[in-house]
Design an enzyme around this catalytic site. Structure first.
Site, short mmCIF file in Angstrom:
data_model
loop_
_atom_site.label_atom_id
_atom_site.label_comp_id
_atom_site.label_asym_id
_atom_site.label_seq_id
_atom_site.Cartn_x
_atom_site.Cartn_y
_atom_site.Cartn_z
N GLU A 25 41.66 42.67 38.12
CA GLU A 25 41.91 42.75 39.56
C GLU A 25 42.91 43.85 39.87
O GLU A 25 42.74 44.61 40.85
CB GLU A 25 42.43 41.41 40.06
CG GLU A 25 41.41 40.28 39.97
CD GLU A 25 42.03 38.91 40.12
OE1 GLU A 25 41.30 37.96 40.44
OE2 GLU A 25 43.25 38.78 39.89
N ASN A 46 45.17 39.17 37.65
CA ASN A 46 44.83 39.55 36.29
C ASN A 46 44.63 41.06 36.18
O ASN A 46 44.58 41.78 37.19
CB ASN A 46 43.62 38.77 35.77
CG ASN A 46 42.34 39.06 36.54
OD1 ASN A 46 42.04 40.20 36.89
ND2 ASN A 46 41.56 38.01 36.80
N ASP A 64 45.18 29.69 36.96
CA ASP A 64 45.74 28.59 37.74
C ASP A 64 46.96 28.01 37.04
O ASP A 64 47.94 27.61 37.68
CB ASP A 64 44.70 27.48 37.93
CG ASP A 64 43.49 27.95 38.72
OD1 ASP A 64 43.64 28.81 39.60
OD2 ASP A 64 42.37 27.46 38.43
#
Length: 307
Positions: free
Chosen positions: A200, A197, A259
């Site tokens: 990050e 993301n 996920d």
């Protein structure tokens, strides 16, 4: 017993490995403020559990009609037993579960009056999977693509990652990794693609999502996807850079959005869709996921039911 195997009933389409988490929800009602401290009193009416971490990725893939094999680690505790029981329902392609962790990671959330409460309770004791036990991963049936969900809980050690990359190379299948926050990208050298993301990515590169995708792709010599919520996703690989717009949706709970994107990328590889169609599919499925509490099955939209 330190290793438990799930016997395959079908040939796997996709293999999921990484840190598995037990997601538990208390469903409550709120009717008054807390007389003891600022806040409210939650009257818990029921509790539900679901797979989190790589387990959520496996469940989402299973819900998309893919045969899944799973490799992960739990503790020999009640929560671990619950995780194994749920994994047996989704790992029709087989599984290798290393029962070596000191505690199965559990995340406890509260949904009160239909709203997800801000506070989350985590139960975990992080320890690395030992090198000897991790060799049992070689027994895992391998699908057409390997997805790795690294949540930093101890499964994805440097040695395990190197083993996974060797398994992928030997099987001739791509390895797609969702990296752990704060970990050096060098740990994932050898991956076919990285999905992370914007927060990050910015922590690693200090740059915006588009620049981060380009920098990481060049640095690691692999495809990179950087997700950025309502701003969509940014892709970079081999000099190709583009932006995938987000699909508008009402956000209820962002749990499982990453996920779902990882699972969608796996589906794209299984079907040989190519990156552009895969990213469009990922945006579509992620929009569904954030519109529901917890991690739930999502489905592809047909031309007849698109809105």
């Amino acid at each position: 017993m330190s290793v438990e195997q799930i016997s395959p009933t079908v040939t796997p389409d996709i293999t999921v490995m990484g840190d598995v988490i037990l997601d538990r929800y208390w469903h409550a009602t709120v009717s008054r403020t807390n007389p003891e401290a600022p806040g409210v009193v939650c009257n818990v009416a029921s509790a539900t559990s679901s797979l989190g971490g790589c387990g959520a990725v496996a469940a989402i893939c299973h819900g998309l009609g893919l045969a899944v094999s799973v490799g992960c680690a739990v503790a020999p505790d009640r929560e671990g037993d619950e995780v194994v029981e749920m994994l047996c329902q989704v790992a029709d392609g087989g599984g290798v579960i290393l029962a070596t962790m000191p505690q199965t990671t559990m995340k406890q959330r509260v949904i009160a009056n239909g709203q997800l409460m801000h506070t989350r309770f985590d139960f975990e004791e992080i320890a690395e999977v030992d090198r000897l036990t991790s060799r049992h991963l070689q027994l895992l049936p391998i699908g057409k693509v390997i997805l790795v969900a690294d949540y930093g809980k101890g499964f994805c050690t440097d040695a395990v990652l190197r083993r996974i990359f060797r398994i992928g190379k030997r099987a001739g299948v791509p390895v797609i990794v969702d990296p752990a926050r704060g970990r050096s990208p060098l740990a994932y050298r050898g991956a076919t693609a990285l999905k992370l993301n914007a927060s990050e990515a910015r922590q690693i590169t200090g740059q915006d999502p588009a620049q981060s995708a380009e920098w990481l792709s060049t640095f690691l010599e692999c495809a990179v996807i950087v997700t950025d919520g309502s701003e969509g996703m940014f892709f970079s690989h081999a000099g190709e850079h583009w932006h995938q717009q987000a699909v508008p949706s009402r956000v209820v709970d962002v749990t499982g959005a990453g996920d779902t994107v990882l699972a969608a990328v796996g589906l794209g590889f299984v079907r040989s869709l190519g990156w552009k169609k895969t990213m469009s599919l990922a945006a579509e499925l992620a929009a569904q996921q954030v519109g529901i509490h917890g991690v739930a099955p999502v489905k592809e939209m047909t031309n007849e039911n698109r809105v």
